[in-house]
Design an enzyme around this catalytic site. Structure first.
Site, PDB file in Angstrom:
ATOM      1  N   THR A 102      56.193   2.434  67.266  1.00  0.00           N
ATOM      2  CA  THR A 102      56.825   1.837  66.082  1.00  0.00           C
ATOM      3  C   THR A 102      58.190   2.464  65.839  1.00  0.00           C
ATOM      4  O   THR A 102      58.460   3.580  66.278  1.00  0.00           O
ATOM      5  CB  THR A 102      55.901   2.048  64.864  1.00  0.00           C
ATOM      6  OG1 THR A 102      54.606   1.572  65.199  1.00  0.00           O
ATOM      7  CG2 THR A 102      56.389   1.327  63.622  1.00  0.00           C
ATOM      8  N   THR A 105      57.061  -2.919  65.251  1.00  0.00           N
ATOM      9  CA  THR A 105      56.183  -2.234  66.191  1.00  0.00           C
ATOM     10  C   THR A 105      55.777  -3.119  67.355  1.00  0.00           C
ATOM     11  O   THR A 105      55.692  -4.336  67.219  1.00  0.00           O
ATOM     12  CB  THR A 105      54.913  -1.734  65.462  1.00  0.00           C
ATOM     13  OG1 THR A 105      54.113  -0.973  66.370  1.00  0.00           O
ATOM     14  CG2 THR A 105      54.089  -2.889  64.906  1.00  0.00           C
ATOM     15  N   GLN A 161      49.521  -5.534  70.503  1.00  0.00           N
ATOM     16  CA  GLN A 161      49.230  -5.565  69.076  1.00  0.00           C
ATOM     17  C   GLN A 161      47.767  -5.859  68.767  1.00  0.00           C
ATOM     18  O   GLN A 161      47.237  -5.460  67.727  1.00  0.00           O
ATOM     19  CB  GLN A 161      50.113  -6.616  68.396  1.00  0.00           C
ATOM     20  CG  GLN A 161      50.494  -6.260  66.979  1.00  0.00           C
ATOM     21  CD  GLN A 161      51.390  -5.042  66.914  1.00  0.00           C
ATOM     22  OE1 GLN A 161      52.403  -4.954  67.588  1.00  0.00           O
ATOM     23  NE2 GLN A 161      51.016  -4.080  66.085  1.00  0.00           N
ATOM     24  N   ASP A 186      45.141  -3.384  67.559  1.00  0.00           N
ATOM     25  CA  ASP A 186      45.070  -2.947  66.159  1.00  0.00           C
ATOM     26  C   ASP A 186      43.866  -3.536  65.436  1.00  0.00           C
ATOM     27  O   ASP A 186      43.543  -3.123  64.317  1.00  0.00           O
ATOM     28  CB  ASP A 186      46.348  -3.333  65.408  1.00  0.00           C
ATOM     29  CG  ASP A 186      47.358  -2.204  65.371  1.00  0.00           C
ATOM     30  OD1 ASP A 186      47.034  -1.100  65.837  1.00  0.00           O
ATOM     31  OD2 ASP A 186      48.474  -2.423  64.880  1.00  0.00           O
ATOM     32  N   SER A 236      47.903  -3.366  60.128  1.00  0.00           N
ATOM     33  CA  SER A 236      48.749  -2.250  60.521  1.00  0.00           C
ATOM     34  C   SER A 236      48.811  -1.249  59.368  1.00  0.00           C
ATOM     35  O   SER A 236      48.198  -1.455  58.316  1.00  0.00           O
ATOM     36  CB  SER A 236      50.158  -2.727  60.880  1.00  0.00           C
ATOM     37  OG  SER A 236      50.941  -2.916  59.713  1.00  0.00           O
ATOM     38  N   SER A 237      49.555  -0.173  59.577  1.00  0.00           N
ATOM     39  CA  SER A 237      49.816   0.789  58.499  1.00  0.00           C
ATOM     40  C   SER A 237      51.302   0.891  58.198  1.00  0.00           C
ATOM     41  O   SER A 237      51.737   1.835  57.533  1.00  0.00           O
ATOM     42  CB  SER A 237      49.276   2.170  58.882  1.00  0.00           C
ATOM     43  OG  SER A 237      47.873   2.149  58.966  1.00  0.00           O
ATOM     44  N   GLY A 255      54.662   5.864  63.322  1.00  0.00           N
ATOM     45  CA  GLY A 255      53.604   6.869  63.382  1.00  0.00           C
ATOM     46  C   GLY A 255      52.187   6.355  63.329  1.00  0.00           C
ATOM     47  O   GLY A 255      51.264   7.118  63.045  1.00  0.00           O
ATOM     48  N   GLY A 256      51.963   5.049  63.574  1.00  0.00           N
ATOM     49  CA  GLY A 256      50.595   4.549  63.546  1.00  0.00           C
ATOM     50  C   GLY A 256      49.972   4.699  62.172  1.00  0.00           C
ATOM     51  O   GLY A 256      50.646   4.576  61.144  1.00  0.00           O
TER      52      GLY A 256
END
Length: 490
Positions: free
Chosen positions: A281, A299, A318, A321, A345-346, A372-373
């Protein structure tokens, strides 16, 4: 039987329809000022003239080398003489320049259909690893969807972020809403310098406990709301001040809860929980001279996506996720795979505003975000707390020690920061000579001092005074190759 994560990532099975081109076109139509064709010129020049491999990029290419053997199109860009390119080598990508020219001339449709769309579909179907179906119809039918932002109060400010299917906006707002019940200003860092400072044990404890509670709700309830509604009345129920006050009351100041339980809502169905997410990302925070603000997190999921290269660009992974299983013992998982569904996602691009006395949105104060996930939520909360509660400037807040927790017994404290001692004393645990780490362990935290790869970028507006005009200050995370650039306001 679910594949292992790194079994599922390479190849075609993990690739979802790329959304960014349709998004960019939609945003440009609404807010753009330059001609569409002009905005591609800098990227085209970079693709044709090349850029230099830096030390972090070279390390990443070496780390990923075992996966590249099945993807010769990527090797053609990033390898030379049978090995990943080294520091100082030049990367040129004429195929990307050609793709960008097609989009510049024909708009997003030129990406999702025609030569480029056929190439994406063929790369997925003909992959030597995990071949799958991503049809021309899938690509042509893709539409970007504008979502309502998630906004909530924190101290005397209003914090706005990204709504579902990202969990970032809700989780950041929940974390801050819980922390609103504690006086973090009374727990400032020590040894303050340009890189932030040394956070206090109790501050890290409180922030981590608030995040455990927020992640518990995230993992259970948040996914694509076109398919799975949020509990109660939706965002308003999850951010209700009385609800968050009750969650805050679950925090002990003397002992970590370890693993939190998701909250309960009157209309919530029994359902399972999932937490996994990758971290390929990037983030930008931009304020222009007219005061327009954009925060953009984008991302391709893992560091090099699915490792598939076609027409000069990487295809995402993707779809990993999504939860790899549709249910657990508690019921169906909100983030399970379903046709046409967007994975959770975050991503947490965040804008902070001053709040007027009636609770409405006032002037812009701050823009921030990070890659950073799933840890993005922690990086953004740390940055907002550093700026709002500890009055750090944009660079200090971006550079500040990363700390926090997802919903596990482990609390992370970034050992890459110069304020942290991650070394292992004889017969002890990593970080065992650092007072912060020792203090957290005394409160029951299992502490990891592994390096954390955030990439926070922050802009903070300083108000005008009697002697100086309003100023914009910028900060870029030294953990990645970020850069703060700016000019004086007119």
């Amino acid at each position: 039987k679910p594949l292992g994560f790194m079994q599922a990532v390479p190849g075609g099975l993990s690739v979802g329809v790329p959304g960014n081109i349709r998004l960019m076109e939609q945003a440009h139509r609404k807010w753009g000022k330059l001609a569409w064709r002009r905005v591609f010129d800098p990227a085209i020049r970079l693709a044709e003239q090349g850029y230099t491999v830096t030390r972090p990029m070279a390390a990443s290419l070496r780390f990923l080398a075992p996966f590249w053997k099945d993807f010769p199109a990527a090797q053609a860009i990033y390898w030379e003489n049978g090995a990943p390119k080294a520091v100082g080598a030049t990367v040129k990508n004429p195929a990307l320049a050609a793709t960008l020219r097609r989009i510049a001339k024909g708009g997003a449709t030129a990406f999702y259909t025609g030569e480029t769309g056929r190439a994406i579909s063929a790369a997925v179907a003909q992959s030597t690893r995990n071949p799958a179906a991503l049809t021309a119809a899938d690509l042509a039918a893709y539409r970007a969807v504008e979502r309502a932002p998630v906004c909530a109060p924190y101290r005397q400010y209003k914090v706005c972020g990204m709504g579902p299917p990202s969990s970032g906006g809700i989780a950041v707002a929940q974390s801050l809403g819980i922390l609103d019940n504690f006086d973090l200003a009374a727990l400032p860092p020590t040894n303050i310098n340009g890189e932030g400072g040394k956070p206090a044990v109790q501050a890290v404890h409180l922030v981590s406990e608030a995040q455990r509670l927020a992640y518990a709700d995230r993992n259970k309830y948040v996914a694509d709301t076109d398919f799975v509604p949020l509990p109660g009345l939706g965002v308003s129920s999850m951010l209700d001040r009385n609800y968050l006050k009750a969650r805050a009351a679950m925090i002990s100041t003397t002992r970590s809860m370890g693993v939190a339980t998701a909250g309960t809502f009157a209309t919530a169905q029994a359902q399972g929980s999932s937490s996994a997410e990758g971290n390929g990302t990037t983030h930008m925070s931009i304020v222009d001279a007219a005061g327009n603000v954009v925060v953009m997190t984008t991302t391709i999921e893992a560091g090099m996506g699915s490792f598939h290269f076609t027409r000069g660009f990487l295809l995402n992974n993707q779809l990993t996720d999504f939860s790899f299983v549709p249910s657990d013992a508690s019921g169906l998982i909100a983030n399970r795979i379903q046709p046409l569904k967007r994975p959770r996602s975050s991503m947490a691009p965040t804008i902070v505003f001053n709040q007027t006395p009636d609770g409405s949105r006032g002037d812009f104060l701050m823009a921030t975000g990070s890659p950073g996930g799933a840890a993005i939520i922690q990086f953004v909360v740390k940055t907002v707390v550093s700026a709002v509660d500890w009055k750090f400037d944009a660079q200090q807040a971006s550079s500040m020690v990363n700390f926090g927790a997802a919903n596990s017994a482990t609390t992370g404290v970034g050992g890459e920061h110069p304020a942290i001692d991650p070394t292992t004393p004889a017969g002890g645990l990593a970080g065992g000579s650092d007072p912060l780490i020792v203090g957290l362990r005394a409160l029951g935290h299992t502490v990891s001092v592994a390096a954390q790869s955030s990439g926070v970028s922050t802009v903070i507006k300083l108000p005008a005074t009697a002697t100086s005009p309003a100023l914009l200050t910028g900060g870029a995370d030294p953990r990645r190759e970020g850069l703060a650039l700016g000019n004086a306001l007119p």
